[in-house]
Design a protein around this motif. Structure first.
Motif, PDB file in Angstrom:
ATOM      1  N   PHE A   1       0.835  -1.209   0.000  1.00 26.02           N
ATOM      2  CA  PHE A   1       0.000   0.000   0.000  1.00 26.02           C
ATOM      3  C   PHE A   1       0.870   1.261   0.000  1.00 26.02           C
ATOM      4  CE2 PHE A   1      -2.742   2.932   2.679  1.00 26.02           C
ATOM      5  CZ  PHE A   1      -3.765   3.090   1.756  1.00 26.02           C
ATOM      6  N   ARG A   2       0.582   2.122  -0.949  1.00 29.22           N
ATOM      7  CA  ARG A   2       1.247   3.415  -1.077  1.00 29.22           C
ATOM      8  C   ARG A   2       2.760   3.297  -1.185  1.00 29.22           C
ATOM      9  NH1 ARG A   2      -3.063   6.667   2.734  1.00 29.22           N
ATOM     10  NH2 ARG A   2      -4.744   6.466   1.239  1.00 29.22           N
ATOM     11  N   THR A   3       3.187   2.324  -1.990  1.00 24.19           N
ATOM     12  CA  THR A   3       4.596   2.208  -2.365  1.00 24.19           C
ATOM     13  C   THR A   3       4.629   2.095  -3.887  1.00 24.19           C
ATOM     14  OG1 THR A   3       4.713  -0.206  -2.097  1.00 24.19           O
ATOM     15  CG2 THR A   3       5.226   1.140  -0.152  1.00 24.19           C
ATOM     16  N   SER A   4       5.549   1.330  -4.448  1.00 27.67           N
ATOM     17  CA  SER A   4       5.639   1.207  -5.908  1.00 27.67           C
ATOM     18  C   SER A   4       6.417  -0.052  -6.287  1.00 27.67           C
ATOM     19  CB  SER A   4       6.342   2.429  -6.501  1.00 27.67           C
ATOM     20  OG  SER A   4       7.705   2.442  -6.124  1.00 27.67           O
ATOM     21  N   ALA A   5       6.404  -0.344  -7.586  1.00 31.86           N
ATOM     22  CA  ALA A   5       7.195  -1.465  -8.103  1.00 31.86           C
ATOM     23  C   ALA A   5       8.680  -1.218  -7.843  1.00 31.86           C
ATOM     24  CB  ALA A   5       6.928  -1.647  -9.596  1.00 31.86           C
ATOM     25  N   GLY A   6       9.123   0.021  -8.025  1.00 29.34           N
ATOM     26  CA  GLY A   6      10.526   0.361  -7.775  1.00 29.34           C
ATOM     27  C   GLY A   6      10.917   0.155  -6.324  1.00 29.34           C
ATOM     28  N   ILE A   7      10.020   0.504  -5.408  1.00 30.82           N
ATOM     29  CA  ILE A   7      10.301   0.313  -3.977  1.00 30.82           C
ATOM     30  C   ILE A   7      10.381  -1.175  -3.664  1.00 30.82           C
ATOM     31  CG2 ILE A   7       9.338   0.582  -1.645  1.00 30.82           C
ATOM     32  CD1 ILE A   7       8.276   3.345  -2.590  1.00 30.82           C
TER      33      ILE A   7
ATOM     34  N   SER B   1      -3.687   7.934  -2.674  1.00 29.54           N
ATOM     35  CA  SER B   1      -4.786   8.882  -2.453  1.00 29.54           C
ATOM     36  C   SER B   1      -4.747   9.518  -1.073  1.00 29.54           C
ATOM     37  CB  SER B   1      -6.120   8.167  -2.654  1.00 29.54           C
ATOM     38  OG  SER B   1      -6.270   7.140  -1.688  1.00 29.54           O
ATOM     39  N   GLY B   2      -3.707   9.265  -0.325  1.00 28.92           N
ATOM     40  CA  GLY B   2      -3.622   9.808   1.023  1.00 28.92           C
ATOM     41  C   GLY B   2      -2.180   9.914   1.453  1.00 28.92           C
ATOM     42  N   PRO B   3      -1.975  10.165   2.742  1.00 27.60           N
ATOM     43  CA  PRO B   3      -0.607  10.343   3.234  1.00 27.60           C
ATOM     44  C   PRO B   3       0.232   9.066   3.076  1.00 27.60           C
ATOM     45  CG  PRO B   3      -2.171  10.297   5.067  1.00 27.60           C
ATOM     46  CD  PRO B   3      -2.968  10.264   3.803  1.00 27.60           C
ATOM     47  N   ILE B   4       1.499   9.275   2.800  1.00 26.87           N
ATOM     48  CA  ILE B   4       2.443   8.176   2.663  1.00 26.87           C
ATOM     49  C   ILE B   4       2.916   7.802   4.065  1.00 26.87           C
ATOM     50  CG2 ILE B   4       4.615   7.436   1.588  1.00 26.87           C
ATOM     51  CD1 ILE B   4       2.161   8.254  -0.302  1.00 26.87           C
ATOM     52  N   PRO B   5       2.951   6.514   4.391  1.00 30.45           N
ATOM     53  CA  PRO B   5       3.440   6.128   5.724  1.00 30.45           C
ATOM     54  C   PRO B   5       4.842   6.705   5.963  1.00 30.45           C
ATOM     55  CG  PRO B   5       2.470   4.244   4.603  1.00 30.45           C
ATOM     56  CD  PRO B   5       2.546   5.360   3.598  1.00 30.45           C
ATOM     57  N   PRO B   6       5.082   7.273   7.156  1.00 30.28           N
ATOM     58  CA  PRO B   6       6.375   7.909   7.431  1.00 30.28           C
ATOM     59  C   PRO B   6       7.579   6.997   7.212  1.00 30.28           C
ATOM     60  CG  PRO B   6       4.811   8.386   9.195  1.00 30.28           C
ATOM     61  CD  PRO B   6       4.162   7.393   8.287  1.00 30.28           C
ATOM     62  N   ASP B   7       7.453   5.707   7.548  1.00 25.32           N
ATOM     63  CA  ASP B   7       8.585   4.798   7.366  1.00 25.32           C
ATOM     64  C   ASP B   7       8.865   4.531   5.890  1.00 25.32           C
ATOM     65  OD1 ASP B   7       6.151   3.403   7.313  1.00 25.32           O
ATOM     66  OD2 ASP B   7       7.058   1.540   7.977  1.00 25.32           O
ATOM     67  N   VAL B   8       7.897   4.753   5.013  1.00 24.50           N
ATOM     68  CA  VAL B   8       8.115   4.633   3.570  1.00 24.50           C
ATOM     69  C   VAL B   8       8.740   5.922   3.037  1.00 24.50           C
ATOM     70  CG1 VAL B   8       6.984   4.391   1.313  1.00 24.50           C
ATOM     71  CG2 VAL B   8       6.276   2.936   3.238  1.00 24.50           C
ATOM     72  N   ALA B   9       8.124   7.063   3.364  1.00 22.59           N
ATOM     73  CA  ALA B   9       8.592   8.352   2.851  1.00 22.59           C
ATOM     74  C   ALA B   9      10.014   8.680   3.312  1.00 22.59           C
ATOM     75  CB  ALA B   9       7.634   9.467   3.282  1.00 22.59           C
ATOM     76  N   ALA B  10      10.409   8.186   4.489  1.00 26.58           N
ATOM     77  CA  ALA B  10      11.750   8.471   5.014  1.00 26.58           C
ATOM     78  C   ALA B  10      12.845   7.779   4.205  1.00 26.58           C
ATOM     79  CB  ALA B  10      11.841   8.039   6.481  1.00 26.58           C
TER      80      ALA B  10
END
Length: 192
Positions: free
Chosen positions: A65-71, A101-110
Motif C-alpha cells: 500500500f502506497r509504495t511502488s514497483a521500484g520500492i 490517495s492519502g498520506p504516505i506512511p512515514p517509514d516509507v517516505a523516510a
C-alpha cells in the motif's frame, strides 16, 4: 541436469518442515538426490554435457500500500533476493494503477522517493459504516491486461496489500478462470 527443485534447495537450504521433529510422529523425508556424476567418454576421459537449459521462473511481484514497483524491487535487492535467486527467478514488479490517495506512511517516505501507488483504498461509505474498496476492480483488470500482454507467470508474490491482492487473484482464478491463477490454457490465464 539437476532439477529446478534441487537447485533451489541448494541455494536456499533444505526445506523447513515438521517432518522428523520428535513430536511430529512422521519420519524424515528423503533428501533429494544430487545430480549424476560426469560420465566417462569413449577414450576414458570425462564426457561433458552441455550446460542444462533451465527456464527461469517468472514471478509477478505486487507491491504494498502506497509504495511502488521500484520500492519493492529495492526491498528485494536489500534482502538479497536478486543475488540469491536471480539465476532461477525473474521478478517482474508491477505498479498499481492508482496514485496514492492519502498520506504516505512515514517509514516509507523516510527511505523511498515517489511516486507512490495503491491497489485500492478502503473507505467507509458513511451510511452504514461498510467499507468500499475503491479501485479494486480496476486493479484486477490492470493485472489481467498485464498478464495477457506479458505472461505467463509461474508464481505471484505480494507484499502487504499486494499479498492480500494475491489471495484475491487466486480466488478469482479459481472462480472465474482468469488472471495469473487461471488454469494454464484458459483465456487470459497466467498459469501460476
Amino acid at each position: 541436469s539437476a532439477s529446478l527443485g534441487w537447485r533451489l534447495q541448494l541455494k536456499l537450504g533444505a526445506p523447513r518442515s515438521i517432518r522428523g521433529h520428535p513430536r511430529s510422529g512422521r519420519a524424515p523425508a528423503a533428501a533429494a538426490a544430487p545430480p549424476p556424476a560426469p560420465r566417462a567418454g569413449p577414450d576414458g576421459g570425462s564426457m561433458t554435457s552441455p550446460a542444462p537449459t533451465t527456464t527461469k521462473l517468472r514471478v509477478l511481484a505486487l507491491h504494498s500500500f502506497r509504495t511502488s514497483a521500484g520500492i519493492l524491487r529495492d526491498q528485494m535487492a536489500m534482502a538479497g533476493w536478486e543475488q540469491s535467486l536471480g539465476d532461477l527467478c525473474e521478478f517482474v514488479c508491477l505498479d498499481a494503477p492508482h496514485p496514492a490517495s492519502g498520506p504516505i506512511p512515514p517509514d516509507v517516505a523516510a527511505f523511498f522517493q515517489p511516486p507512490y501507488f495503491e491497489w485500492w483504498n478502503a473507505s467507509s461509505d458513511g451510511a452504514d459504516g461498510r467499507l468500499q474498496y475503491v479501485g479494486l476492480e480496476h486493479s484486477v483488470a490492470r493485472i489481467d491486461e498485464f498478464v495477457a500482454a506479458h505472461g505467463p507467470f509461474h508464481a505471484v508474490l505480494g507484499f502487504s496489500q499486494g499479498a492480500t491482492l494475491t489471495g484475491l487473484l487466486a480466488a478469482i482464478g479459481a472462480a472465474e478462470s482468469r488472471g495469473p491463477f487461471a488454469p494454464a490454457g484458459a483465456a487470459g490465464g497466467g498459469g501460476a
